[in-house]
Design an enzyme around this catalytic site. Structure first.
Site, PDB file in Angstrom:
ATOM      1  N   GLN A  93      -3.626 -14.837   3.154  1.00  0.00           N
ATOM      2  CA  GLN A  93      -3.969 -13.947   4.263  1.00  0.00           C
ATOM      3  C   GLN A  93      -5.363 -14.213   4.821  1.00  0.00           C
ATOM      4  O   GLN A  93      -5.785 -13.564   5.780  1.00  0.00           O
ATOM      5  CB  GLN A  93      -3.878 -12.493   3.798  1.00  0.00           C
ATOM      6  CG  GLN A  93      -2.497 -12.086   3.331  1.00  0.00           C
ATOM      7  CD  GLN A  93      -2.493 -10.760   2.576  1.00  0.00           C
ATOM      8  OE1 GLN A  93      -3.520 -10.096   2.451  1.00  0.00           O
ATOM      9  NE2 GLN A  93      -1.332 -10.382   2.072  1.00  0.00           N
ATOM     10  N   HIS A 155      -5.475  -9.635   0.580  1.00  0.00           N
ATOM     11  CA  HIS A 155      -6.225  -8.399   0.816  1.00  0.00           C
ATOM     12  C   HIS A 155      -7.706  -8.617   1.127  1.00  0.00           C
ATOM     13  O   HIS A 155      -8.586  -8.197   0.376  1.00  0.00           O
ATOM     14  CB  HIS A 155      -6.075  -7.455  -0.389  1.00  0.00           C
ATOM     15  CG  HIS A 155      -4.661  -7.049  -0.658  1.00  0.00           C
ATOM     16  ND1 HIS A 155      -4.335  -6.109  -1.588  1.00  0.00           N
ATOM     17  CD2 HIS A 155      -3.484  -7.463  -0.117  1.00  0.00           C
ATOM     18  CE1 HIS A 155      -3.014  -5.960  -1.617  1.00  0.00           C
ATOM     19  NE2 HIS A 155      -2.482  -6.787  -0.720  1.00  0.00           N
ATOM     20  N   GLU A 256      -0.462   4.120   5.636  1.00  0.00           N
ATOM     21  CA  GLU A 256      -1.164   5.343   6.034  1.00  0.00           C
ATOM     22  C   GLU A 256      -1.935   5.178   7.338  1.00  0.00           C
ATOM     23  O   GLU A 256      -2.377   4.086   7.685  1.00  0.00           O
ATOM     24  CB  GLU A 256      -2.181   5.741   4.954  1.00  0.00           C
ATOM     25  CG  GLU A 256      -1.591   6.018   3.589  1.00  0.00           C
ATOM     26  CD  GLU A 256      -2.668   6.321   2.550  1.00  0.00           C
ATOM     27  OE1 GLU A 256      -2.300   6.674   1.423  1.00  0.00           O
ATOM     28  OE2 GLU A 256      -3.874   6.207   2.854  1.00  0.00           O
ATOM     29  N   TYR A 266     -10.397   8.005  -0.471  1.00  0.00           N
ATOM     30  CA  TYR A 266      -9.038   8.098   0.059  1.00  0.00           C
ATOM     31  C   TYR A 266      -7.953   7.826  -0.971  1.00  0.00           C
ATOM     32  O   TYR A 266      -6.782   7.711  -0.615  1.00  0.00           O
ATOM     33  CB  TYR A 266      -8.915   7.195   1.299  1.00  0.00           C
ATOM     34  CG  TYR A 266      -9.657   7.813   2.467  1.00  0.00           C
ATOM     35  CD1 TYR A 266      -9.009   8.648   3.364  1.00  0.00           C
ATOM     36  CD2 TYR A 266     -11.029   7.657   2.598  1.00  0.00           C
ATOM     37  CE1 TYR A 266      -9.690   9.274   4.393  1.00  0.00           C
ATOM     38  CE2 TYR A 266     -11.731   8.279   3.625  1.00  0.00           C
ATOM     39  CZ  TYR A 266     -11.051   9.081   4.523  1.00  0.00           C
ATOM     40  OH  TYR A 266     -11.736   9.717   5.521  1.00  0.00           O
ATOM     41  N   TYR A 277       5.914  -3.102  -6.124  1.00  0.00           N
ATOM     42  CA  TYR A 277       6.737  -4.165  -5.578  1.00  0.00           C
ATOM     43  C   TYR A 277       7.815  -4.621  -6.549  1.00  0.00           C
ATOM     44  O   TYR A 277       8.899  -5.027  -6.143  1.00  0.00           O
ATOM     45  CB  TYR A 277       5.858  -5.378  -5.242  1.00  0.00           C
ATOM     46  CG  TYR A 277       5.088  -5.257  -3.951  1.00  0.00           C
ATOM     47  CD1 TYR A 277       5.738  -5.139  -2.728  1.00  0.00           C
ATOM     48  CD2 TYR A 277       3.701  -5.268  -3.951  1.00  0.00           C
ATOM     49  CE1 TYR A 277       5.028  -5.028  -1.543  1.00  0.00           C
ATOM     50  CE2 TYR A 277       2.980  -5.168  -2.777  1.00  0.00           C
ATOM     51  CZ  TYR A 277       3.646  -5.050  -1.575  1.00  0.00           C
ATOM     52  OH  TYR A 277       2.939  -4.944  -0.407  1.00  0.00           O
TER      53      TYR A 277
END
Length: 384
Positions: A93, A155, A256, A266, A277
């Site tokens: 990513q 991430h 979210e 959070y 997963y």
């Protein structure tokens, strides 16, 4: 439940080897039926290599980042490559990610970009800035590097938003899914480690110096603004309500929308609606915990949000003040209708048929979309 992971890591890897990753590809929850928003879609540009972000120039040109490390300038219907893009680590990513102009760009010509930097075994999210003369970038200056380093290509987070006081908020992902570890700790647990940037929003001055963490003790990572995030890939300032919104990837479901409050926690990964997963169980033992901020919107199906916009234009008067969230997995844009206080009152879908990576409002009040694929597109949405 989370303490079971050290013992289960080998079992999970074995299960993957037997079944393949596709065994868990279908969403655990199904999206509810919602009305479709009427729009017309026009493809302006194709052939982009996994485009990630875009920023409008004062002259009407559009800078577009492509994850393998290229920046394209789209102006007057033509695309040209911008020279001098920063060097990046391209893995998973990671690569060349978000782009944003300094609020005083017309005077200082400063462009900010977020990148993956390092090696496959030790990498991080970094913030760089460079001047732009209309054709090329000057030498890139690194302003911030997240710490500690992580491994692999998952991430990085990496959205940016400018606040009215001229400070910049930047998202850093938690580092990756189990069995990924950082310093012997599951990567996702770093979101609750106050001394780490992983799983946080970070607030910086324009020169990269950290803004003092609000409401956190002295052990907080420099610039830490909020904590307990998994992987924020949508971040937008709301000028109507004077607040910051974030869209955040859950794991298997549990995506979210959060209303950001400085100093808040959070919850990830100790409070979440996400499912694992690889096993039929929840990630967290709780959906909500005292002292932690609850999400404004939760999708218990796999939406996979990236790109977030607070619409303020006139082209779509019925959308003014509403949120538009891009969906990678859903291949849609979700229109989230908000009342004057920011409470959701309804949702509508804009089907796109491609993975939506970013959404921006243009100077003309229309909505522009980037699709995440090897033949990525720039698409304009107009009223129908």
């Amino acid at each position: 439940m989370r303490i079971l992971y050290p013992a289960l890591s080998l079992l999970l890897c074995f299960a993957f080897a037997l079944t393949g990753a596709q065994a868990f590809a279908e969403p655990y929850f199904s999206p509810e039926e919602v009305p479709e928003a009427p729009v017309r879609r026009t493809t302006l540009l194709s052939g982009l290599d996994h485009p990630w972000s875009m920023a409008w120039l004062p002259d009407g040109g559009l800078l577009i980042t492509e994850r393998p490390g290229r920046v394209t300038l789209y102006r007057d219907g033509k695309a040209t490559e911008v020279t001098g893009a920063p060097r990046v680590l391209v893995t998973g990513q990671g690569g060349l990610l978000d782009i944003s102009l300094h609020p005083d760009f017309a005077e200082n010509r400063l462009v900010y970009m977020t990148i993956a930097e390092g090696t496959e075994d030790a990498n991080h999210t970094a913030l760089v800035r460079a001047t732009f003369d209309g054709r090329a970038f000057g030498p890139a200056e690194t302003l911030f590097r997240s710490a500690p380093d992580k491994t692999g290509g998952q991430h990085f987070g990496s959205r940016m938003a400018w606040l009215p006081d001229g400070t910049l908020v930047l998202s850093v992902g938690d580092g990756g899914n189990p069995p990924k570890r950082v310093n012997g700790v599951l990567s996702r647990d770093m979101a609750q480690v106050r001394s780490a940037h992983l799983g946080k929003l970070v607030r910086l001055n324009g020169d990269g110096t950290p803004v003092a963490p609000p409401a956190f003790d002295g052990d907080a990572a420099p610039g830490m603004h909020t904590m307990g995030h998994r992987n924020i890939q949508g971040l937008a300032w709301d000028p109507l309500r004077r607040t910051l919104w974030a869209s955040e990837h859950g794991a298997r479901g549990g995506d979210e929308i959060n209303r950001i409050q400085a100093g808040a926690n959070y919850g990830w990964p100790v409070a979440s609606y996400s499912r694992e997963y690889t096993l039929p169980m929840d990630v967290a033992d709780h959906h909500s915990l005292p002292g932690m901020a609850d999400p404004t919107v939760v999708w218990e199906w796999r939406f996979a949000p990236s790109g977030l916009l607070v619409y303020t234009g006139d082209a779509f008067p019925g959308w003014k003040g509403d949120l538009l969230a891009g969906g990678l997995r859903s291949e849609t844009i979700r229109l989230i209708e908000l009342d004057r206080d920011g409470t959701p009152t309804g949702e509508r879908d804009i089907p796109m048929g491609d993975r939506v990576r970013d959404i921006r409002q243009g100077p003309d009040g229309l909505v522009y979309v980037l699709t995440d694929e090897g033949d990525g597109k720039l698409i304009r949405l107009e009223p129908r």
